[in-house]
Motif scaffolding. Structure first.
Motif, PDB file in Angstrom:
ATOM      1  N   ARG A  72      26.083  42.743 -64.190  1.00  0.00           N
ATOM      2  CA  ARG A  72      26.051  44.015 -63.434  1.00  0.00           C
ATOM      3  C   ARG A  72      27.436  44.628 -63.338  1.00  0.00           C
ATOM      4  O   ARG A  72      27.581  45.843 -63.233  1.00  0.00           O
ATOM      5  CB  ARG A  72      25.477  43.772 -62.034  1.00  0.00           C
ATOM      6  N   LYS A  73      28.480  43.791 -63.368  1.00  0.00           N
ATOM      7  CA  LYS A  73      29.857  44.294 -63.267  1.00  0.00           C
ATOM      8  C   LYS A  73      30.423  44.714 -64.622  1.00  0.00           C
ATOM      9  O   LYS A  73      31.125  45.712 -64.730  1.00  0.00           O
ATOM     10  CB  LYS A  73      30.760  43.224 -62.639  1.00  0.00           C
ATOM     11  N   ILE A  74      30.138  43.922 -65.668  1.00  0.00           N
ATOM     12  CA  ILE A  74      30.786  44.178 -66.961  1.00  0.00           C
ATOM     13  C   ILE A  74      29.887  44.884 -67.961  1.00  0.00           C
ATOM     14  O   ILE A  74      30.361  45.337 -69.004  1.00  0.00           O
ATOM     15  CB  ILE A  74      31.299  42.860 -67.579  1.00  0.00           C
ATOM     16  N   GLY A  75      28.580  44.984 -67.666  1.00  0.00           N
ATOM     17  CA  GLY A  75      27.665  45.678 -68.567  1.00  0.00           C
ATOM     18  C   GLY A  75      26.965  44.739 -69.534  1.00  0.00           C
ATOM     19  O   GLY A  75      27.383  43.592 -69.747  1.00  0.00           O
ATOM     20  N   TYR A  76      25.887  45.257 -70.136  1.00  0.00           N
ATOM     21  CA  TYR A  76      25.070  44.446 -71.041  1.00  0.00           C
ATOM     22  C   TYR A  76      25.849  44.010 -72.281  1.00  0.00           C
ATOM     23  O   TYR A  76      25.775  42.861 -72.707  1.00  0.00           O
ATOM     24  CB  TYR A  76      23.829  45.234 -71.483  1.00  0.00           C
ATOM     25  N   LYS A  77      26.587  44.947 -72.890  1.00  0.00           N
ATOM     26  CA  LYS A  77      27.275  44.631 -74.138  1.00  0.00           C
ATOM     27  C   LYS A  77      28.274  43.498 -73.949  1.00  0.00           C
ATOM     28  O   LYS A  77      28.276  42.515 -74.707  1.00  0.00           O
ATOM     29  CB  LYS A  77      27.981  45.882 -74.670  1.00  0.00           C
ATOM     30  N   ARG A  78      29.121  43.604 -72.941  1.00  0.00           N
ATOM     31  CA  ARG A  78      30.103  42.550 -72.709  1.00  0.00           C
ATOM     32  C   ARG A  78      29.433  41.256 -72.273  1.00  0.00           C
ATOM     33  O   ARG A  78      29.912  40.157 -72.596  1.00  0.00           O
ATOM     34  CB  ARG A  78      31.124  43.008 -71.673  1.00  0.00           C
ATOM     35  N   GLY A  79      28.323  41.377 -71.550  1.00  0.00           N
ATOM     36  CA  GLY A  79      27.580  40.183 -71.157  1.00  0.00           C
ATOM     37  C   GLY A  79      27.046  39.442 -72.373  1.00  0.00           C
ATOM     38  O   GLY A  79      27.077  38.200 -72.425  1.00  0.00           O
ATOM     39  N   ILE A  80      26.561  40.182 -73.366  1.00  0.00           N
ATOM     40  CA  ILE A  80      26.071  39.559 -74.600  1.00  0.00           C
ATOM     41  C   ILE A  80      27.213  38.866 -75.331  1.00  0.00           C
ATOM     42  O   ILE A  80      27.058  37.751 -75.851  1.00  0.00           O
ATOM     43  CB  ILE A  80      25.404  40.624 -75.492  1.00  0.00           C
ATOM     44  N   ILE A  81      28.390  39.506 -75.359  1.00  0.00           N
ATOM     45  CA  ILE A  81      29.547  38.905 -76.029  1.00  0.00           C
ATOM     46  C   ILE A  81      29.967  37.614 -75.332  1.00  0.00           C
ATOM     47  O   ILE A  81      30.250  36.598 -75.981  1.00  0.00           O
ATOM     48  CB  ILE A  81      30.716  39.912 -76.075  1.00  0.00           C
ATOM     49  N   VAL A  82      29.979  37.627 -73.993  1.00  0.00           N
ATOM     50  CA  VAL A  82      30.301  36.413 -73.239  1.00  0.00           C
ATOM     51  C   VAL A  82      29.313  35.298 -73.589  1.00  0.00           C
ATOM     52  O   VAL A  82      29.695  34.138 -73.799  1.00  0.00           O
ATOM     53  CB  VAL A  82      30.291  36.687 -71.724  1.00  0.00           C
ATOM     54  N   GLY A  83      28.028  35.653 -73.663  1.00  0.00           N
ATOM     55  CA  GLY A  83      27.015  34.660 -73.999  1.00  0.00           C
ATOM     56  C   GLY A  83      27.203  34.082 -75.387  1.00  0.00           C
ATOM     57  O   GLY A  83      27.094  32.863 -75.589  1.00  0.00           O
ATOM     58  N   LEU A  84      27.503  34.933 -76.362  1.00  0.00           N
ATOM     59  CA  LEU A  84      27.689  34.463 -77.736  1.00  0.00           C
ATOM     60  C   LEU A  84      28.908  33.547 -77.860  1.00  0.00           C
ATOM     61  O   LEU A  84      28.855  32.513 -78.529  1.00  0.00           O
ATOM     62  CB  LEU A  84      27.836  35.658 -78.679  1.00  0.00           C
TER      63      LEU A  84
END
Length: 434
Positions: A72-84
Motif C-alpha cells: 500500500r505504501k510502495i505500490g504494486y509494481k515495487r511490491g512485485i519487484i520486492v517479491g521477485l
C-alpha cells in the motif's frame, strides 16, 4: 479506478503478470519433488519431510499482512519487484544449503523463497483484478490461472528429470550424499537468474498505476458495516477462509505424498523419477479442468459446481483407499482435475458483499493458505503411524467441508447484502489463485 481495457499498456501489464503466475506455479510444484528427494537424502520420516511444505506455506501466514501494508505504501509494481528479489535470494540459498548438506538450511531457504512468492500473491492478484473493468475480471483471472497451472504441470516434469533423475544416476557414486545434494544446485541457480531477470525487466517496463479497487463511497455504508463489527462479522467470509485452509491443505497434501505413494509396491512400484512424471498429470489435469470449469460457470452457478467437484474428490479418495493398486494411483491423480476451479471459486464466493472490507477480506483469505503448511503435517503423522494410503483420509475430510461450503456456507446474509448494495461494490469481482 480501473484503467480501460483498450489502454495499450494493459496487454503488456497482463503479459508480465501472467509470467509471474507461471513462475510461482512452477516453483510451488517443485516442492513435491523436493519432498521425496530430501526424504531419501536425509533419511527423514514422512513427518520430518512434511516440514518442507510447513515452512513454505507458513510464510504465507507470516508475510501476507506485512506485505499488504508495504505494498500500500510502495505500490504494486515495487511490491512485485520486492517479491521477485526475495524469491530469488531464497533460490540462491539452495546452493550453500546443498553444499552444507543441512536440512535446516534447506528449510530456511524455502521460507525465504516462499516469503517472496507471498509478496507476489498479495501484489499480483489485486493488480490482475484492477487491470480492466470489474465485469471482465473473471476472464483475466482464468487466463493467469491457466498459466499458473501450466507452471505447476511443468515443475514436476523438470524436477523429475533434473533433480530425481540426476540424483538417481549418482546414487551409487563414492560420494553419494554430496552428489545427491548437489542435484538441486543448478536448477535453483537457474531459477534465481530467471527471477532476478524478471525483476529487472519489470523495473524497466512502465506499468499502469492502479488505485485501490474497492473504497467506501458513503457514510451510510460505513456505518452499516461498523454496526456489523467489521470484516470479522461476515460469516460467509470466515467459512470461506476455512474453505481456503481446507482446499490448499488437501491439494498440497495429495501432491506432497503422491510420489511416495506411487513408489509403494502395493500401489505401482514406480521409481521416484517415473512417479514425478506422473505427478505432472495431477497438476496438468487442474489446468484442463480450469478451462472447462470456466466455460461451465456461464451456465452453472459457481457454488453448485464447487460442491459437485468437492463431492467427486471425496468419492475418488474413498475409491483409492478402498481399492489400492493402480486404481488408487489414477483415482488420486484424477483429483487434480476436480481441484481446478476450487481456489478461485471459494475466494470469490467468500468476498461477495464485503464492500469496503474487500481488501481486508482478501488478506484474511490469503493467510488461510497456511493450510498448505498444517494439513500435510497431519497427513504425514498418519502416514508414519498407520500407512501412507490411510493418510489420505485427511484430504477427504477437507473436501467434505468444501462440499458444505458450496451447498450452504457460501450464502451471504441479508445484512451483508444490504451493506454491499449501499457501498455499490461489485459482487464476486475479486478472486485469487495459488
Amino acid at each position: 479506478m480501473y484503467p480501460s481495457a483498450t489502454n495499450p499498456k494493459f496487454g503488456k501489464a497482463l503479459a508480465v503478470l501472467t509470467s509471474l503466475f507461471f513462475m510461482w506455479g512452477l516453483i510451488t510444484s517443485l516442492n513435491d519433488i523436493l519432498i521425496p528427494h530430501l526424504k531419501a537424502l536425509f533419511s527423514l520420516s514422512y513427518l520430518q519431510a512434511a516440514l518442507i511444505q510447513f515452512c513454505f506455506f507458513t510464510a504465507y501466514f507470516v508475510v501476507s499482512f506485512p506485505a499488504g501494508a508495504l505494498i500500500r505504501k510502495i505500490g504494486y509494481k515495487r511490491g512485485i519487484i520486492v517479491g521477485l528479489v526475495t524469491a530469488g535470494v531464497g533460490c540462491a540459498l539452495f546452493y550453500p544449503a546443498a553444499g552444507a548438506q543441512s536440512y535446516a538450511f534447506f528449510l530456511g531457504a524455502l521460507f525465504i523463497l516462499a516469503s517472496g512468492i507471498a509478496f507476489l500473491q498479495v501484489a499480483a492478484n489485486p493488480y490482475v483484478l484492477a487491470l480492466g473493468k470489474p465485469e471482465t475480471a473473471s476472464s483475466r483471472l482464468n487466463l493467469t490461472q491457466a498459466f499458473n497451472s501450466l507452471g505447476a504441470t511443468l515443475g514436476p516434469l523438470l524436477g523429475a528429470t533434473v533433480i530425481l533423475g540426476i540424483a538417481g544416476s549418482q546414487a551409487n557414486s563414492a560420494s553419494n550424499a554430496a552428489a545427491q545434494a548437489s542435484a538441486v544446485q543448478t536448477p535453483y541457480l537457474v531459477l534465481t537468474g530467471i527471477l532476478l531477470a524478471l525483476a529487472a525487466a519489470i523495473w524497466l517496463i512502465r506499468l499502469p498505476v492502479i488505485e485501490e479497487a474497492v473504497k467506501p463511497v458513503s457514510k451510510a455504508a460505513s456505518k452499516s458495516s461498523a454496526k456489523k463489527g467489521g470484516v470479522w462479522a461476515y460469516r460467509h467470509l470466515i467459512l470461506g477462509a476455512i474453505g481456503i485452509f481446507a482446499y490448499v491443505g488437501a491439494e498440497v497434501g495429495i501432491g506432497s505424498f503422491l510420489v511416495s505413494l506411487m513408489g509403494q509396491p502395493q500401489i505401482a512400484g514406480l521409481t521416484p523419477e517415473a512417479a514425478g512424471r506422473y505427478l505432472s498429470i495431477y497438476w496438468g489435469a487442474a489446468m484442463v479442468g480450469r478451462f472447462i470449469g470456466s466455460a461451465l460457470m456461464t451456465k452453472i452457478k459457481p457454488a453448485r459446481l464447487l460442491a459437485f467437484n468437492a463431492l467427486m474428490n471425496v468419492v475418488l479418495i474413498a475409491l483409492a483407499m478402498a481399492c489400492s493398486g493402480h486404481i488408487a494411483m489414477w483415482a488420486l491423480i484424477a483429483v487434480g482435475f476436480f481441484n481446478s476451479i476450487m481456489f478461485p471459486t471459494i475466494f470469490s464466493l467468500a468476498l461477495e458483499g464485503l464492500g469496503e472490507h474487500t481488501s481486508e477480506g482478501s488478506g484474511i483469505l490469503s493467510m488461510a493458505i497456511v493450510g498448505g503448511a498444517l494439513v500435510p503435517v497431519l497427513q504425514a503423522f498418519l502416514a508414519d503411524h498407520m500407512n501412507i494410503l490411510a493418510s489420505f483420509a485427511i484430504p477427504l475430510v477437507c473436501y467434505l467441508y468444501i462440499v458444505h461450503f458450496g451447498v450452504r456456507g457460501h450464502r451471504v446474509d441479508a445484512d451483508a447484502a444490504a451493506a454491499a448494495a449501499k457501498a455499490g461494490s461489485p459482487v464476486g469481482a475479486a478472486a485469487a489463485t495459488r
